[in-house]
Scaffold this active site. Structure first.
Site, PDB file in Angstrom:
ATOM      1  N   HIS A 160       6.290   8.561   8.982  1.00 45.40           N
ATOM      2  CA  HIS A 160       7.149   8.854   7.829  1.00 45.40           C
ATOM      3  C   HIS A 160       8.549   9.232   8.298  1.00 45.40           C
ATOM      4  CE1 HIS A 160       4.646   8.597   4.162  1.00 45.40           C
ATOM      5  NE2 HIS A 160       3.689   8.539   5.077  1.00 45.40           N
TER       6      HIS A 160
ATOM      7  N   HIS B 160      38.732  -4.233  17.540  1.00 48.86           N
ATOM      8  CA  HIS B 160      37.414  -4.848  17.368  1.00 48.86           C
ATOM      9  C   HIS B 160      37.555  -6.313  16.987  1.00 48.86           C
ATOM     10  CE1 HIS B 160      34.645  -1.144  17.006  1.00 48.86           C
ATOM     11  NE2 HIS B 160      35.808  -0.732  17.463  1.00 48.86           N
TER      12      HIS B 160
ATOM     13  N   ARG C  94       0.846  -1.195   0.000  1.00 48.39           N
ATOM     14  CA  ARG C  94       0.000   0.000   0.000  1.00 48.39           C
ATOM     15  C   ARG C  94       0.881   1.246   0.000  1.00 48.39           C
ATOM     16  NH1 ARG C  94      -0.932   4.849   2.337  1.00 48.39           N
ATOM     17  NH2 ARG C  94      -0.614   3.972   4.417  1.00 48.39           N
ATOM     18  N   GLU C  95       1.505   1.538   1.134  1.00 46.25           N
ATOM     19  CA  GLU C  95       2.418   2.677   1.191  1.00 46.25           C
ATOM     20  C   GLU C  95       3.545   2.514   0.177  1.00 46.25           C
ATOM     21  OE1 GLU C  95       3.977   6.188   1.992  1.00 46.25           O
ATOM     22  OE2 GLU C  95       2.375   5.566   3.348  1.00 46.25           O
TER      23      GLU C  95
ATOM     24  N   HIS D 171       1.650   5.272  12.265  1.00 48.47           N
ATOM     25  CA  HIS D 171       2.196   5.297  10.909  1.00 48.47           C
ATOM     26  C   HIS D 171       3.169   6.469  10.846  1.00 48.47           C
ATOM     27  CE1 HIS D 171       1.863   4.694   6.469  1.00 48.47           C
ATOM     28  NE2 HIS D 171       2.042   6.011   6.424  1.00 48.47           N
TER      29      HIS D 171
ATOM     30  N   HIS E  90      -6.709  -0.036   2.633  1.00 45.75           N
ATOM     31  CA  HIS E  90      -6.619   1.322   3.163  1.00 45.75           C
ATOM     32  C   HIS E  90      -7.498   2.225   2.293  1.00 45.75           C
ATOM     33  CE1 HIS E  90      -4.562   5.276   3.742  1.00 45.75           C
ATOM     34  NE2 HIS E  90      -4.264   4.800   4.931  1.00 45.75           N
TER      35      HIS E  90
ATOM     36  N   THR F  31       2.366  12.128   9.085  1.00 43.41           N
ATOM     37  CA  THR F  31       2.280  12.102   7.628  1.00 43.41           C
ATOM     38  C   THR F  31       3.433  12.815   6.952  1.00 43.41           C
ATOM     39  OG1 THR F  31      -0.123  12.026   7.860  1.00 43.41           O
ATOM     40  CG2 THR F  31       0.742  12.612   5.689  1.00 43.41           C
TER      41      THR F  31
ATOM     42  N   ARG G 247     -10.217   0.110  11.355  1.00 40.63           N
ATOM     43  CA  ARG G 247      -9.359   1.071  12.041  1.00 40.63           C
ATOM     44  C   ARG G 247      -9.690   2.465  11.526  1.00 40.63           C
ATOM     45  NH1 ARG G 247      -4.183   2.825   9.221  1.00 40.63           N
ATOM     46  NH2 ARG G 247      -5.867   4.027   8.280  1.00 40.63           N
TER      47      ARG G 247
END
Length: 483
Positions: free
Chosen positions: A258, A353, A75-76, A256, A135, A229, A195
């Site tokens: 960003h 290291h 979706r996103e 959510h 969504h 957003t 939701r």
């Protein structure tokens, strides 16, 4: 609230590195928090050391060891500039995410296009363990289409900031509240999850936010969502808003985030500390602009807090496969600094290291590569190398050298590396020549000129062998042509 306001792909070979035995002693950090779902990490034994920065059992709202991931690559991620997922690609990504173990997979609104609707229906028919969500806008037309696709839940969103109310949909809070109630009640009547999320939450008025969240909570919404957003929030703002909301609603809280200011992972972790229950992610963080909370980065962060819980919840070795799949689909490389799967994520270079890693990997690693199906490496063909790392390679090659001899050979590696980085083949050749010289009596510790001579003779032999092979191939080709 918010104020207004070069990539490398994973190499196919590790030419300058030594693989480290993964059976070395490990120390796990276990936070001892038992999640409400019964998936909490086991209590640390007397041999394990408690992580002093891990979540505390006394913080009863903390969900770092009791969370769900809503995976939004489909979706996103479709809003990423390079993204175009055909049906087969979407199905492959959905199956991979399901095999990894995400709790939810979120899909593009079926109202977006006819193909989006068909893809949504196809994925719903796969029979995946993950719940399938879609969504949609807070609009009855979208809701009617969504509930007919076979999804397990509908994620409803509408902008509530003054920016979006004035310049996007043009609706006031009274209209938003009325429409939200209508859409939520309709979706609930179909027996599926719903939701409700505000958009641009961190630039919205707090009174408006709490009022609408209380309203939808009272009518039985499954989750309320907070959305950063534009990526303007910082961890303190996230904590305060989620904590405040947790005291106002009884339902679950989704967030959510960003990543415009690089805060997405930190904000997600903080949201869980404050009482959020669900985190939106995408593979490699792809999404609108610079995207959202990356799945791999969030998993790394949560693993560091409670590795046993995260290992029990997700198929961690699948992560690299998923990221490669999505990276190929959107034509990007896995960033070199990517948590877990970046090509140097488990590579150690500095001498101090390397020595500690060879003794106990937990000295310089909070993540165990073997838990992700990966291997740690010690890079030794450079000017920063230490003799302990070279000793490890000597032992792997089955050579017998004293510590003084290894230190002498290391000095030569450093000398050569001041001119150019030495490949693993270069290092191995030097060590074999050094060992041969010691065994034959032609070389002793500190005899720099003798070592230079032996290395020069070795190079000349190699060049002669290569010329001979090339000539042989040329003769064979000529004979074949004549025939």
């Amino acid at each position: 609230m918010c104020p207004h306001a070069n990539s490398d792909s994973i190499p196919t070979s590790q030419t300058e590195m030594v693989a480290v035995d993964i059976s070395s002693p490990k120390v796990n950090a276990v936070n001892g928090v038992n999640g409400a779902n019964g998936h909490g990490g086991s209590h640390p034994s007397h041999q394990q050391r408690r992580n002093p920065y891990a979540p505390r059992a006394s913080d009863f709202l903390n969900n770092v060891s009791n969370f769900k991931i809503i995976e939004s690559t489909l979706r996103e991620g479709e809003q990423f500039a390079n993204a175009f997922f055909d049906t087969n690609t979407k199905i492959a990504i959905a199956k991979a995410l399901d095999a990894f173990g995400v709790d939810y997979i979120e899909l593009t609104s079926p109202a977006a296009s006819e193909q989006s609707r068909r893809d949504c229906e196809a994925i719903c028919k796969l029979g995946l363990k993950a719940k399938i969500l879609t969504h949609i806008r807070c609009h009855m037309d979208d809701a009617r289409i969504a509930v007919e696709t076979g999804v397990d839940g509908v994620d409803v969103v509408i902008g509530t900031s003054s920016f979006l109310r004035e310049f996007s949909h043009g609706k006031d809070m009274s209209y938003i509240t009325k429409t939200a109630i209508e859409v939520i009640q309709f979706v609930k009547s179909r027996g599926i999850e719903v939701r409700f999320s505000t958009e641009d939450s961190f630039r919205s008025d707090l009174v408006d936010l709490l009022s609408i969240y209380q309203t939808v909570d009272k009518i039985g919404v499954n989750r309320v969502g907070i959305a950063d957003t534009v990526g303007c929030a910082n961890p303190r703002q996230v904590y305060e808003l989620v904590r405040t909301l947790r005291g106002v609603v009884a339902c679950d809280i989704e967030i959510h985030l960003h990543n415009d200011t690089g805060m997405a992972i930190a904000n997600a972790y903080t949201a869980l500390e404050a009482g959020a229950t669900h985190i939106d992610t995408s593979v490699l963080g792809i999404g609108e602009r610079v995207g959202i909370t990356p799945l791999g980065g969030l998993v790394a962060c949560l693993y560091a807090a409670n590795p046993e819980y995260v290992k029990s919840k997700y198929n961690l070795p699948m992560l690299r496969e998923i990221e490669n799949l999505v990276a190929e689909a959107v034509e990007v490389n896995i960033p070199f600094m990517n948590p877990i799967t970046g090509y140097c994520a488990f590579t150690h270079k500095a001498g101090i290291h390397a020595k500690a890693i060879l003794n106990n990997p937990s000295t310089y690693e909070i993540l165990r590569p073997e838990d992700f199906g990966l291997t740690r490496y010690v890079s030794i063909g450079h000017r920063l190398t230490g003799w302990n790392a070279v000793k490890s390679r000597v032992e792997q090659l089955g050579l017998t050298l004293t510590d003084e001899e290894i230190k002498d050979a290391t000095a030569k590696i450093k000398e050569l590396a001041d001119v150019r980085t030495q490949s693993m083949d270069d290092v191995d050749s030097l060590l074999r020549v050094y060992h041969s010289g010691i065994q034959s009596g032609e070389l002793a510790v500190g005899q720099k000129e003798a070592l230079d001579r032996l290395l020069r003779e070795h190079r000349e032999e190699q060049h002669a062998r290569q010329r001979s092979l090339s000539n042989g191939k040329g003769v064979a080709a000529a004979v074949a042509a004549a025939a």
